[in-house]
Design an enzyme around this catalytic site. Structure first.
Site, PDB file in Angstrom:
ATOM      1  N   HIS A   1      -5.453  -7.527   0.937  1.00  0.00           N
ATOM      2  CA  HIS A   1      -4.481  -6.444   0.861  1.00  0.00           C
ATOM      3  C   HIS A   1      -3.487  -6.409   1.976  1.00  0.00           C
ATOM      4  O   HIS A   1      -2.407  -5.831   1.876  1.00  0.00           O
ATOM      5  CB  HIS A   1      -5.326  -5.181   1.044  1.00  0.00           C
ATOM      6  CG  HIS A   1      -4.778  -3.852   0.885  1.00  0.00           C
ATOM      7  ND1 HIS A   1      -4.671  -3.400  -0.359  1.00  0.00           N
ATOM      8  CD2 HIS A   1      -4.482  -2.867   1.897  1.00  0.00           C
ATOM      9  CE1 HIS A   1      -4.077  -2.305  -0.413  1.00  0.00           C
ATOM     10  NE2 HIS A   1      -3.751  -1.850   1.145  1.00  0.00           N
TER      11      HIS A   1
ATOM     12  N   TYR B   1      -2.057  10.958   1.249  1.00  0.00           N
ATOM     13  CA  TYR B   1      -2.852  10.938  -0.008  1.00  0.00           C
ATOM     14  C   TYR B   1      -2.863  12.267  -0.439  1.00  0.00           C
ATOM     15  O   TYR B   1      -2.982  12.518  -1.675  1.00  0.00           O
ATOM     16  CB  TYR B   1      -4.245  10.475   0.554  1.00  0.00           C
ATOM     17  CG  TYR B   1      -4.441   8.923   0.684  1.00  0.00           C
ATOM     18  CD1 TYR B   1      -4.699   8.084   0.031  1.00  0.00           C
ATOM     19  CD2 TYR B   1      -4.135   8.250   1.904  1.00  0.00           C
ATOM     20  CE1 TYR B   1      -4.582   6.737  -0.087  1.00  0.00           C
ATOM     21  CE2 TYR B   1      -4.072   7.046   2.108  1.00  0.00           C
ATOM     22  CZ  TYR B   1      -4.536   6.201   1.273  1.00  0.00           C
ATOM     23  OH  TYR B   1      -4.409   4.689   1.646  1.00  0.00           O
TER      24      TYR B   1
ATOM     25  N   ASP C   1       0.931  -1.230  -0.100  1.00  0.00           N
ATOM     26  CA  ASP C   1      -0.028  -0.125   0.135  1.00  0.00           C
ATOM     27  C   ASP C   1       0.882   1.330   0.010  1.00  0.00           C
ATOM     28  O   ASP C   1       1.829   1.225  -0.868  1.00  0.00           O
ATOM     29  CB  ASP C   1      -1.187  -0.055   1.224  1.00  0.00           C
ATOM     30  CG  ASP C   1      -1.945   1.013   1.039  1.00  0.00           C
ATOM     31  OD1 ASP C   1      -3.046   0.855   0.366  1.00  0.00           O
ATOM     32  OD2 ASP C   1      -1.839   1.968   1.923  1.00  0.00           O
TER      33      ASP C   1
END
Length: 378
Positions: free
Chosen positions: A356, A305, A178
C-alpha cells in the site's frame, strides 16, 4: 489572507520528554496465548517497538532531515495548509502534487523527492523532472486545525487547486495514494484545464451492483474482489463513524497511537505474512507515528473518513475526464473495469510486489511509473 510563510518543524523539548515519560509508564494489557496477529498487535512486538521509540529513535535527527526540504504554510478558505515545495534544477520541470493517505504524512515521499526533482543526478532523463508540492492534507500533520466539518475529498481538492494557483502553477500533474487517490481525481474534475494528468496507486473502485460487472473477471481480479470482501475494516468503521471517540485513547496514549498505525503497516505492506519492518524501516514508521503524536492529529486526520463514508456515503462517482494512470501493487485490490468506469484511464501498470505504501516500500517502482505516465502528457 493569501500570504505564503516559511515553516520549520521545531518540537519543544518538553513534548519529547512527555512522550518518553508516557512510553515508560505505559500500562500493558494481557493477551490470549497463541493468537499472534489475528486479534491485533501482539503485546511482545509492541513493547519492543515502544521501547525502541523511547530509547533508540532520535526524533531530532529525523526532524532535521525533514527540515532539509523547504516547507511553508498558507491559509486557504480558513484552512491552514502546510506543504513542502521542492523546485527542480531543471527549469522546464512539470509541477507535480504528491498526496499522501491515512495513516500517512508528507514524509511518506522522502525517498522519491530527489529522483523526481533531479533525475539527471540519479541516472535519469532531465526531461522527466518535476517541481514538487507535497502538502499535509487538511487535518493531517501541520495542516491543522480543521477549518470545520465537511472537509472531504472535494473540499480538500478545492484547497489544493487554490494552493497550486497561489504558487503560480497553471498546469501541473497530481499523484496520490489512499486518501490521495480520492483527492487527486477530484482535483482533476475541479480543474481539468490545469491538470495534465492524475497518477494514483492504492486506488479502490467498488462494484456498482449492475448486471454483468462480475463477468469475465481475471483470476487476479477475482482474488482482489475476494480480498476486498474479506477485508478487516474495523479501523475504517471507527474512523468513519466515531472518529472523535476513538481519538481520546490515541491522543492520550502514544502506545495506543503506535498500535493503531503499526497494525496498518502490518496489514497493508508486502509480504502479507511478514512483519512491517521487512518492508519499512522501524525509524520510518516511527517518524510517521511521531508526527501524528506530536501534532495531535488522531481525531482530525480521521475526519475525512467520516465525511466520505458516513456524511456523504459511497455515492456513484462523477466520471473524470483528465488522463489517469494507475499503478497496482501486489497488495492492491483495484479492479480495472470498475476503475475505468469512474476514470479516464490511459495508463495501467501491475506490479508483482509491493504494498500500500509504495513511496516508502518500492520508491524506484513508483518513480519509474510516474515518469513513464507523465512523459506522454508533458
Amino acid at each position: 489572507m493569501t500570504g505564503i510563510h516559511p515553516f520549520r518543524i521545531d518540537v519543544p523539548q518538553d513534548r519529547i520528554d512527555d512522550l518518553h515519560a508516557r512510553l515508560a509508564a505505559a500500562r500493558w494489557p494481557d493477551e490470549l496465548p497463541g493468537v499472534g496477529w489475528s486479534r491485533g498487535v501482539p503485546v511482545g512486538y509492541l513493547r519492543e517497538l515502544a521501547d525502541h521509540w523511547r530509547t533508540g529513535y532520535d526524533w531530532r535527527a529525523h526532524e532535521a532531515a525533514l527540515n532539509e526540504h523547504p516547507q511553508f504554510t498558507t491559509t486557504i478558505d480558513g484552512q491552514n495548509v502546510h506543504f513542502l515545495h521542492v523546485r527542480s534544477p531543471e527549469p522546464d520541470a512539470l509541477p507535480l502534487l504528491l498526496l499522501h493517505g491515512w495513516p500517512g504524512t508528507f514524509a511518506d515521499f522522502l525517498d522519491v523527492i530527489d529522483p523526481l526533482t533531479d533525475p539527471r543526478s540519479h541516472g535519469g532523463d532531465p526531461a522527466d523532472a518535476f517541481h514538487l508540492v507535497i502538502p499535509s492534507l487538511p487535518g493531517f500533520g501541520y495542516s491543522t486545525p480543521l477549518a470545520g466539518p465537511g472537509m472531504g475529498a472535494a473540499l480538500m481538492a478545492g484547497v489544493l487547486v487554490e494552493l497550486m494557483a497561489r504558487l503560480g502553477y497553471d498546469r501541473y500533474g497530481v499523484q496520490g495514494y489512499d486518501t490521495g487517490s480520492w483527492v487527486g481525481p477530484e482535483i482533476g474534475k475541479q480543474a481539468p484545464d490545469r491538470v495534465a494528468g492524475v497518477h494514483v496507486n492504492a486506488m479502490i473502485a467498488f462494484p456498482a451492483g449492475v448486471a454483468g460487472e462480475m463477468d469475465g473477471l481475471s483470476e487476479a481480479e477475482r482474488r482482489r474482489w475476494q480480498a476486498m470482501q474479506d477485508f478487516n475494516d474495523g479501523y475504517l468503521q471507527c474512523n468513519s463513524k466515531r472518529p472523535q471517540t476513538v481519538a481520546y485513547g490515541l491522543h492520550d496514549s502514544p502506545v495506543g497511537q503506535l498500535a493503531w498505525i503499526v497494525e496498518k503497516y502490518k496489514e497493508f505492506t508486502d509480504p502479507e505474512d511478514g512483519l512491517p519492518e521487512e518492508s519499512l524501516s522501524r525509524d520510518r514508521m516511527l517518524t510517521t507515528v511521531s508526527l501524528y503524536w506530536l501534532t495531535g492529529t488522531a481525531a482530525s486526520s480521521a475526519q475525512v473518513y467520516y465525511e466520505e463514508v458516513s456524511a456523504a456515503g459511497w455515492g456513484e462517482p462523477r466520471r473524470g475526464t483528465v488522463p489517469t494512470g494507475v499503478l497496482v501493487s501486489a497488495r492492491d485490490v483495484t479492479v480495472r473495469r470498475w476503475a475505468e468506469r469512474d476514470h479516464h484511464i490511459v495508463h495501467w501498470t501491475e506490479l508483482d510486489a509491493g504494498g500500500h505504501f509504495l513511496a516508502m516500500e518500492a520508491p524506484d517502482a513508483l518513480v519509474g511509473d510516474v515518469r513513464l505516465f507523465f512523459a506522454k502528457l508533458r
